[in-house]
Design a protein around this motif. Structure first.
Motif, mmCIF file in Angstrom:
data_model
loop_
_atom_site.group_PDB
_atom_site.id
_atom_site.type_symbol
_atom_site.label_atom_id
_atom_site.label_comp_id
_atom_site.label_asym_id
_atom_site.label_seq_id
_atom_site.Cartn_x
_atom_site.Cartn_y
_atom_site.Cartn_z
ATOM 1 N N PHE A 1 0.858 -1.110 -0.092
ATOM 2 C CA PHE A 1 0.017 0.006 0.229
ATOM 3 C C PHE A 1 0.827 1.324 -0.207
ATOM 4 O O PHE A 1 2.031 1.118 0.496
ATOM 5 C CB PHE A 1 -0.911 0.040 1.391
ATOM 6 N N ALA A 2 0.492 2.302 -0.854
ATOM 7 C CA ALA A 2 1.095 3.625 -0.700
ATOM 8 C C ALA A 2 0.795 4.324 0.515
ATOM 9 O O ALA A 2 0.226 5.465 0.461
ATOM 10 C CB ALA A 2 0.797 4.330 -2.014
ATOM 11 N N ASP A 3 1.085 3.746 1.394
ATOM 12 C CA ASP A 3 1.078 4.652 3.042
ATOM 13 C C ASP A 3 2.089 5.202 3.187
ATOM 14 O O ASP A 3 3.261 4.327 3.418
ATOM 15 C CB ASP A 3 0.686 3.444 4.051
ATOM 16 N N LEU A 4 2.283 6.421 3.333
ATOM 17 C CA LEU A 4 3.394 7.027 3.211
ATOM 18 C C LEU A 4 3.534 8.366 4.258
ATOM 19 O O LEU A 4 2.676 8.940 4.458
ATOM 20 C CB LEU A 4 3.988 7.660 1.788
ATOM 21 N N VAL A 5 4.881 8.529 4.822
ATOM 22 C CA VAL A 5 5.111 9.983 5.340
ATOM 23 C C VAL A 5 6.360 10.610 4.682
ATOM 24 O O VAL A 5 7.094 10.175 4.120
ATOM 25 C CB VAL A 5 5.320 9.592 6.961
ATOM 26 N N VAL A 6 5.990 11.875 4.500
ATOM 27 C CA VAL A 6 6.780 12.933 3.779
ATOM 28 C C VAL A 6 7.562 13.821 5.074
ATOM 29 O O VAL A 6 6.905 14.463 5.544
ATOM 30 C CB VAL A 6 6.332 13.650 2.938
ATOM 31 N N LEU A 7 8.745 13.479 5.324
ATOM 32 C CA LEU A 7 9.435 14.165 6.392
ATOM 33 C C LEU A 7 10.459 15.172 6.067
ATOM 34 O O LEU A 7 11.149 15.041 4.905
ATOM 35 C CB LEU A 7 10.104 12.983 7.111
ATOM 36 N N ASP A 8 10.598 16.297 6.935
ATOM 37 C CA ASP A 8 11.295 17.267 6.513
ATOM 38 C C ASP A 8 12.034 17.946 7.831
ATOM 39 O O ASP A 8 11.739 18.015 8.884
ATOM 40 C CB ASP A 8 10.359 18.828 6.382
ATOM 41 N N ALA A 9 13.519 17.393 7.564
ATOM 42 C CA ALA A 9 14.444 17.448 8.819
ATOM 43 C C ALA A 9 14.680 18.677 9.089
ATOM 44 O O ALA A 9 15.713 19.145 9.940
ATOM 45 C CB ALA A 9 15.732 16.593 8.319
ATOM 46 N N ARG A 10 14.218 19.961 8.261
ATOM 47 C CA ARG A 10 14.600 21.223 8.132
ATOM 48 C C ARG A 10 13.351 21.939 8.711
ATOM 49 O O ARG A 10 13.081 23.100 8.800
ATOM 50 C CB ARG A 10 15.244 21.953 7.304
ATOM 51 N N ALA A 11 12.416 21.230 9.555
ATOM 52 C CA ALA A 11 10.938 21.880 9.725
ATOM 53 C C ALA A 11 10.994 22.967 10.722
ATOM 54 O O ALA A 11 10.165 23.678 10.782
ATOM 55 C CB ALA A 11 10.044 20.615 10.307
#
Ligand code: GUN
Ligand code: ZN
Length: 437
Positions: free
Chosen positions: A386-396
């Motif tokens: 399944f395209a269950d995804l998290v998009v993470l930003d290490a500069r948040a």
């Protein structure tokens, strides 16, 4: 329609793709993951169809395929939380008590409100929103004893196409009357929930004795039989979390060799059994968990907040016990699996152990999927999943961006995410290929 024109259920997601292929042996184990610096995944009807470098796939996408490009962000499988209580969203941050008092004073009070379907429905929506905000795409959720609470969660999750594993927390003693299911209805209610929800869309049922304090031997036996009757169903409960809890178990089950032995006697251990906490285990209990392939669920923010103790990760790993990671909200203090990993790191540091970022991120994704017997379906960016995804930003945040100026490599970036990150680092969450935020 020309063959290479996009079909309505097709979309592509582009960015830095990271997925684990096996448990990392330790820091620096580059063979445990696959990383594509500029990758594309093609999603069809909610599942991943193709994954590869953009240099290869971009030109091969069917014409008209919408592409969502997350520049700079890290796209990973969505997080999996293997132990959380959806009726405790208003119990989180309850002051000053250890387990048994905390249950009585705060938890049982809030959970009784879930007899009311409208309250359950509102909290189910809040809960699923909060998981999505934190990048969690699958959770093993305790509901209350009231079947309406499990119904509300399953219905809300099914509507969103998000895969929940849930069960009504069955109790028949030592709790308020409002949480105790009468013997005549507890099993028929659970059976009815299994028939209606287990395997409906992405939903799965977990037989859920709250813990052996609040179920008589008769009820534990019935729950063991129920588990046996429906082989694909999971089991979740609490084990060896707190010393007063363990003393109570000794009084209630004087003939059993240990707390774990109680669950073993009723057929509640096995490869689909998730045992929350597992802090104060005798050696014989470690051996029982290992021999039955049961899963010890590490809930660090809860163990620190309720003052329960330190999970001995290295001891259990060395013994060959399967391990998963979880928030345990509302004993746990954050919905974020990133913050959970940060606290896991500190719990291990206090015992002279280390938790490499690779191990933590594998646990939150592929490792937890494997603990649930769902590797390949969730927890990986690979064809068929399944395209269950998290998009993470290490500069948040400014502090994260500042620290990232000197990030050495991918592992260092992951470590910044796990130690400093929380919901602010989640740029997007996808559930079956669709944005959840
Ligand atoms: N043991 C029995 N019930 C619970 C619960 O709701 N939370 C925690 N942390 N431990 C439990
Ligand atoms: Zn719990």
């Amino acid at each position: 329609m020309p063959e290479r024109t996009a079909h309505a259920g097709l979309r592509a997601i582009r960015g830095r793709l990271l997925t684990f292929v096996r448990a990392p042996a330790g820091a620096g184990d580059a063979h445990s993951y696959r990383y594509i610096d500029d990758g594309i995944m093609l999603v069809k009807d909610g599942r991943i169809e193709l994954v590869g470098p953009a240099s290869d796939l971009a030109a091969r996408l069917p014409a008209g395929t919408p592409v969502e490009h997350h520049i700079g962000a890290l796209i990973m499988p969505g997080f999996i939380d293997t132990h959380i209580h959806y009726p405790q969203t208003q119990v989180i941050a309850s002051y000053g008590a250890q387990l048994l008092e905390w249950l009585e004073k705060y938890t049982f009070v809030e959970e009784q409100k879930f007899a009311e379907p409208a309250h359950a429905a509102r909290n189910a929506e809040f809960f699923l929103d909060e998981l999505a905000r934190n990048g969690t795409t699958t959770a093993c959720a305790y509901c209350t004893a009231h079947p309406a609470s499990a119904d509300a969660l399953f219905a809300a999750a099914h509507k969103r196409n998000v895969g929940m594993i849930a069960g009504n927390a069955v109790m028949n003693r030592l709790g308020p009357p409002g949480l105790l299911a009468p013997a005549a209805t507890a099993m028929p209610d659970s059976r009815d929930l299994i028939r209606r929800w287990h395997g409906t869309g992405r939903q799965r049922y977990a037989v859920t004795p709250r813990f052996a304090i609040t179920s008589t031997a008769e009820q534990l036996a019935e729950l063991g039989a129920l588990l046996n009757e429906f082989p694909g169903v999971l089991m979740q409960t609490h084990l060896d979390e707190n010393l007063n809890e363990i003393a109570t178990i000794k009084r209630l089950f004087p003939d059993d060799a240990s707390y774990t032995a109680v669950y073993a006697r009723f057929g509640l251990l096995g490869p689909r059994s998730l045992m929350g906490h597992c802090i104060h285990l005798a050696d014989s209990e470690v051996a029982l968990l290992r021999d039955t392939r049961s899963v010890a669920v590490f809930c660090p923010t809860s163990n620190l907040f309720i003052g329960s103790g330190l999970f001995d990760y290295e001891q259990l790993k060395a013994a060959g016990v399967r391990i998963a990671l979880a928030t345990d909200v509302g004993g746990g203090t954050s919905y974020s699996m990133l913050r959970t990993a940060a606290e896991a790191y500190k719990v291990m540091q206090l015992q002279g152990q280390n938790l490499p970022a690779l191990v933590a991120f594998d646990l939150m994704t592929r490792g937890n999927a494997a603990a649930l017997g769902l590797e390949g379906e969730i927890g990986s960016i690979a064809p068929g999943a399944f395209a269950d995804l998290v998009v993470l930003d290490a500069r948040a945040t400014p502090a994260m961006a500042h620290r990232m100026e000197v990030a050495r490599d991918l592992e260092d970036e992951l470590f910044v995410l796990m130690i400093m990150g929380d919901d602010r680092a989640v740029r997007q969450t996808y559930v079956a290929g669709r944005p959840a935020l």
